[in-house]
Design an enzyme around this catalytic site. Structure first.
Site, PDB file in Angstrom:
ATOM      1  N   GLU A 252       8.330  -0.916  -9.736  1.00  0.00           N
ATOM      2  CA  GLU A 252       8.041  -1.998  -9.749  1.00  0.00           C
ATOM      3  C   GLU A 252       9.263  -3.052 -10.498  1.00  0.00           C
ATOM      4  OE1 GLU A 252       5.775  -6.711  -8.466  1.00  0.00           O
ATOM      5  OE2 GLU A 252       4.711  -5.062  -9.531  1.00  0.00           O
TER       6      GLU A 252
ATOM      7  N   GLU B  17      -2.451   0.516 -12.639  1.00  0.00           N
ATOM      8  CA  GLU B  17      -1.373   0.072 -13.619  1.00  0.00           C
ATOM      9  C   GLU B  17      -1.559   0.635 -15.354  1.00  0.00           C
ATOM     10  OE1 GLU B  17      -0.769  -3.860 -14.184  1.00  0.00           O
ATOM     11  OE2 GLU B  17      -0.696  -4.058 -11.492  1.00  0.00           O
TER      12      GLU B  17
ATOM     13  N   ASP C 152      -4.164  -5.960  -6.075  1.00  0.00           N
ATOM     14  CA  ASP C 152      -4.467  -7.433  -7.108  1.00  0.00           C
ATOM     15  C   ASP C 152      -4.082  -9.149  -6.632  1.00  0.00           C
ATOM     16  OD1 ASP C 152      -2.558  -6.735  -8.296  1.00  0.00           O
ATOM     17  OD2 ASP C 152      -4.599  -6.003 -10.078  1.00  0.00           O
ATOM     18  N   SER C 153      -3.018  -8.616  -5.899  1.00  0.00           N
ATOM     19  CA  SER C 153      -2.687  -9.855  -5.399  1.00  0.00           C
ATOM     20  C   SER C 153      -2.876 -10.808  -4.429  1.00  0.00           C
ATOM     21  CB  SER C 153      -0.624  -8.944  -4.749  1.00  0.00           C
ATOM     22  OG  SER C 153      -0.998  -8.403  -3.810  1.00  0.00           O
TER      23      SER C 153
ATOM     24  N   ASP D 207      -6.197  -1.679  -5.198  1.00  0.00           N
ATOM     25  CA  ASP D 207      -5.493  -1.940  -6.360  1.00  0.00           C
ATOM     26  C   ASP D 207      -7.544  -1.787  -7.786  1.00  0.00           C
ATOM     27  OD1 ASP D 207      -3.666  -1.982  -7.513  1.00  0.00           O
ATOM     28  OD2 ASP D 207      -3.366  -4.357  -6.856  1.00  0.00           O
TER      29      ASP D 207
ATOM     30  N   LYS E 153      -5.959   2.560  -6.735  1.00  0.00           N
ATOM     31  CA  LYS E 153      -3.984   2.267  -7.683  1.00  0.00           C
ATOM     32  C   LYS E 153      -4.655   2.145  -9.459  1.00  0.00           C
ATOM     33  CE  LYS E 153      -0.972  -0.452  -6.757  1.00  0.00           C
ATOM     34  NZ  LYS E 153      -0.802  -1.180  -7.942  1.00  0.00           N
TER      35      LYS E 153
END
Length: 271
Positions: free
Chosen positions: A189, A122, A51-52, A90, A120
């Site tokens: 991270e 978070e 999602d970067s 993501d 993925k």
């Protein structure tokens, strides 16, 4: 040739085998067909459609604005360019937190419409139900602990996480929980290197670090950062392997000069 060229397709199982053999796992992000083709051909094991993309492709300040459909668009291009690497996508902010049914819908939509291999998510205990629901549909899940950029407004800063004992203990608990639930790997991270090493030793699933030291089972960087395309971002953990911004600037200015002077196109370049 890559050291792993004998492996036809990297799977979640391949990554676990690499950890067992104490062989490090190389991961990078990609957001489009052209970049994914180049990254995959180099022999990378895992490509994250992160999602970067919200930051590096769309220019947003955070990862929060990117939508599920935009993530699918990026993932489709990446999957078309990949022959070997495991492609993980993501789940974007708002597509899985707090509602396990929505998490399942989001994950199924990504898998069906992009052809990616895993998603993925978070977080730890707070998204347990969503992880269980997604895994129950047979969709592999990669976890993500430490600095979780989707929670940036909660933390208010991108500084190193889990420096205090309490937060470090919670991170270890969450890592063990994600393994128990069935996640196949875990991104760590921006946490202290000692803690990342400890987590990597205490769980059997592979850990992939970004700003988490050398004790993780693998490493990941944002491709635009490591290529030096993105010049505004210089955290301590980033190693730039090229200065593509400089090379591209030179190419663009040369092109402009050649067009202005009438040198391009020349006779050979005309029909």
């Amino acid at each position: 040739m890559s050291v792993h060229s004998e492996i036809k397709r990297v799977t979640t199982n391949t990554l676990k085998e690499l950890k067992k053999k104490n062989e490090k796992i190389a991961c990078l992000t990609a957001y489009d067909f052209s970049m994914a083709t180049l990254v995959d051909a180099a022999g990378i094991e895992l490509i994250l459609v992160g999602d970067s993309a919200s930051n590096v492709m769309a220019g947003h300040e955070t990862t929060l604005p990117i939508t599920l459909d935009q993530m699918i668009y990026h993932a489709q291009g990446v999957v078309r360019g990949v022959k070997r690497a495991l492609v993980v996508v993501d789940l974007p902010f708002g597509s899985y937190q707090g509602n396990s049914e929505e998490a399942l819908r989001s994950a199924i939509k990504i898998m069906k419409e992009s052809g990616a291999h895993a998603v993925k998510m978070e977080g730890g205990k707070e998204i347990e139900e969503s992880i269980i629901r997604v895994l129950s549909a047979g969709i592999p899940v990669m976890g993500h602990l430490g600095l979780t950029p989707q929670s940036i407004y909660k933390f208010g800063t991108y500084t190193v996480r889990a420096k205090e004992d309490e937060e470090a203990e919670l991170l270890i608990e969450n890592a063990k929980l994600l393994q128990e639930l069935g996640c196949f790997a875990l991104v760590l991270e921006k946490i202290p290197a000692k803690l990342a090493t400890l987590v990597s030793q205490q769980i059997e699933i592979p850990t992939v670090g970004i700003g988490a030291g050398n004790g993780c089972d693998g490493q990941i960087l944002v491709v635009h950062d490591m290529l030096g395309i993105n010049k505004d971002f210089s955290p301590r953990f980033l190693r730039r392997y090229a200065d593509l911004a400089g090379i591209m600037h030179g190419a663009f200015t040369s092109y402009i000069e050649d067009v202005k002077s009438g040198d391009f196109p020349n006779q050979k370049e005309s029909y």
